[in-house]
Design an enzyme around this catalytic site. Structure first.
Site, mmCIF file in Angstrom:
data_model
loop_
_atom_site.group_PDB
_atom_site.id
_atom_site.type_symbol
_atom_site.label_atom_id
_atom_site.label_comp_id
_atom_site.label_asym_id
_atom_site.label_seq_id
_atom_site.Cartn_x
_atom_site.Cartn_y
_atom_site.Cartn_z
ATOM 1 N N LYS A 49 16.782 -1.076 -3.717
ATOM 2 C CA LYS A 49 16.108 -1.793 -4.811
ATOM 3 C C LYS A 49 15.833 -0.876 -5.990
ATOM 4 O O LYS A 49 15.985 -1.277 -7.136
ATOM 5 C CB LYS A 49 14.777 -2.402 -4.336
ATOM 6 C CG LYS A 49 14.908 -3.395 -3.197
ATOM 7 C CD LYS A 49 13.573 -4.042 -2.860
ATOM 8 C CE LYS A 49 12.500 -3.082 -2.390
ATOM 9 N NZ LYS A 49 12.776 -2.392 -1.111
ATOM 10 N N ARG A 89 6.925 1.228 8.159
ATOM 11 C CA ARG A 89 7.374 0.495 6.960
ATOM 12 C C ARG A 89 8.223 -0.711 7.345
ATOM 13 O O ARG A 89 8.129 -1.771 6.741
ATOM 14 C CB ARG A 89 8.165 1.427 6.036
ATOM 15 C CG ARG A 89 7.271 2.467 5.378
ATOM 16 C CD ARG A 89 8.081 3.607 4.843
ATOM 17 N NE ARG A 89 8.779 3.269 3.611
ATOM 18 C CZ ARG A 89 9.765 3.999 3.100
ATOM 19 N NH1 ARG A 89 10.193 5.069 3.719
ATOM 20 N NH2 ARG A 89 10.324 3.650 1.974
HETATM 21 P P1 AMP Z 1 8.420 2.136 -2.266
HETATM 22 O O1 AMP Z 1 8.726 3.269 -3.163
HETATM 23 O O2 AMP Z 1 8.610 0.783 -2.931
HETATM 24 O O3 AMP Z 1 9.118 2.210 -0.932
HETATM 25 O O4 AMP Z 1 6.846 2.219 -1.954
HETATM 26 C C1 AMP Z 1 6.298 3.326 -1.305
HETATM 27 C C2 AMP Z 1 4.953 2.968 -0.708
HETATM 28 O O5 AMP Z 1 4.047 2.548 -1.737
HETATM 29 C C3 AMP Z 1 4.978 1.797 0.273
HETATM 30 O O6 AMP Z 1 5.353 2.186 1.581
HETATM 31 C C4 AMP Z 1 3.520 1.342 0.209
HETATM 32 O O7 AMP Z 1 2.657 2.234 0.894
HETATM 33 C C5 AMP Z 1 3.219 1.493 -1.284
HETATM 34 N N1 AMP Z 1 3.578 0.264 -2.022
HETATM 35 C C6 AMP Z 1 4.486 0.146 -3.040
HETATM 36 N N2 AMP Z 1 4.541 -1.105 -3.482
HETATM 37 C C7 AMP Z 1 3.658 -1.821 -2.748
HETATM 38 C C8 AMP Z 1 3.262 -3.193 -2.715
HETATM 39 N N3 AMP Z 1 3.794 -4.100 -3.528
HETATM 40 N N4 AMP Z 1 2.326 -3.552 -1.800
HETATM 41 C C9 AMP Z 1 1.752 -2.676 -0.968
HETATM 42 N N5 AMP Z 1 2.087 -1.377 -0.936
HETATM 43 C C10 AMP Z 1 3.022 -0.942 -1.816
#
Ligand code: AMP
Length: 219
Positions: free
Chosen positions: A13, A169
């Site tokens: 993404k 996750r």
């Molecule tokens: P990502 O880079 O999108 O994989 O996000 C890394 C981490 O940030 C996730 O594993 C969550 O701990 C937190 N996070 C990011 N976006 C969200 C969201 N929309 N809701 C809850 N936690 C989020």
């Protein structure tokens, strides 16, 4: 055009969101990037979010909706936005709809990146990111120099790409994020699925073709 990217961690993404946003000429908002920056800067929000993030759990909905509201209210977002990594729960989907409606806007389409669990584990386990420019890489070792010309940063493994955090996750995705798929389908939002396996360029082309079905992508 307002687009939301949905899909498990490691589905691409972030990479595709960057490319789609560039093609459409709109900014991208990635809640994960905003949170990681807050952690680096040591803000109150960063300190509160760090524990959840390190173990691969979701950050509370009110924090996420605060980030999204602030981002969407910025004038630069008026022409549209690509939302990456948000929403991840049904209450976030409901909150996003409220935020958009307050701004007199709505989501044009949701794009679901489809990928098998084994591929997610393979990708996240083999991923490093540059600690300086945050670019993700596959097939490079922690400690390697960042390949980006002029960056000079060092590659590291994200804490949440460790095996235990990856499992958390994936569980969070199954239990909290997958219900969002049905929510958007029931909501009448244009919902497109895209096969997330293949090379980066090929997937971008696939996505752009699918997006043309949203109507405004070509206009
Ligand atoms: P990502 O880079 O999108 O994989 O996000 C890394 C981490 O940030 C996730 O594993 C969550 O701990 C937190 N996070 C990011 N976006 C969200 C969201 N929309 N809701 C809850 N936690 C989020």
């Amino acid at each position: 055009m307002n687009i939301l990217l949905l899909g498990p961690p490691g589905a691409g993404k972030g990479t595709q969101g960057e490319r789609i946003a560039e093609r459409l000429g709109v900014p991208k908002v990635a809640t994960g990037d905003v949170l990681r920056a807050a952690v680096r800067e040591g803000t109150g929000m960063g300190l509160a979010a760090k524990g959840f993030m390190d173990r691969g759990a979701l950050v509370p909905d009110d924090v996420i909706l605060g980030i999204v509201k602030e981002a969407l209210e910025a004038p630069a977002m008026a022409r549209g936005v690509v939302l990456d990594g948000v929403v991840r729960t049904v209450p976030q989907a409901e909150g996003l709809r409220r935020v958009f409606s307050e701004l007199g806007r709505s989501l044009d389409c949701v794009l679901l990146f489809e990928i098998a669990d084994e591929e997610v584990v393979r990708r996240l386990g083999g991923r490093t990111v540059c600690e300086r420019c945050q670019t993700p890489y596959m097939g490079k070792a922690p400690g390697d120099p960042c390949p980006k010309p002029g960056c000079g940063g060092k590659l590291v493994r994200r804490k949440d790409d460790e095996p235990e955090a990856i499992r958390t996750r994936m569980r969070a995705y199954r239990e909290q994020t997958e219900p969002v798929i049905a929510w958007y389908r029931g909501d009448g939002t244009t919902f497109l699925e895209v096969d997330a396996l293949g090379d980066v360029e090929e997937i971008t082309e696939r996505v752009m073709t699918r997006l043309a079905q949203c109507g405004e992508a070509n206009g």
